[in-house]
Design a protein around this motif. Sequence first.
Motif: not given
Length: 206
Positions: A66-73, A95-98
């Motif tokens: 979740a800390a990396a590029d949020e466009s991809f996992l 992800i941002r909400r959680f």
Amino acid sequence: KAERPLPRVLAISEVDRLLAEARAHADAADGAPAQFRAERMLCLLSILAVTGLRVSELVSLPLAAAAADESFLAIRGKGGRERLVPLSEGARAGIRRFMAVRSASRHAASKWLFPSHGGSGHLTRQHFGLELKLLAGRAGLAAERISPHVLRHACASYLLERGTDLRAVQQMLGYDDTATTEIYTHVQGSRLQQVVDRHHPLAKKS
């Protein structure tokens, strides 16, 4: 060789109902523990619905994902193979909400994105599956029809229905070869018929 059974698939409207119920439950959660669990469920479902991750891949995501590029996992799948899986805006919002709730919880220091008190340190497949069935019941859906694996199948089927090629679906879901992915071609019948009618040079000749 025995034929593979066709995967069970949910209608998009049913997945929308699951997401809407998860969002409403998170919005109404009272107290930090309840809010943590509700936001975690919304995040899990938001990711699974658009990525088709294996449940083992999903629950064991590291916090760094979740800390990396949020466009991809960045996913480490079977056999240690890595792949990049794109995220939708809905998944990124989940992800941002959680993360906002997680950072203020007792689990803030955990190395796992979805921490738990269990021995593994992260949410188990069994616990997630149970919570998903409870969510389905609240959404008015038959719990026996809902599982993380069914949502994985649904994701693949939706992509194929909208014209995604098998190779792309294979890469996104982490299958070894397209032979496995071909179990989903049963959902493409009408679309493939349209392709033949529109593009084959002999289609309109009697």
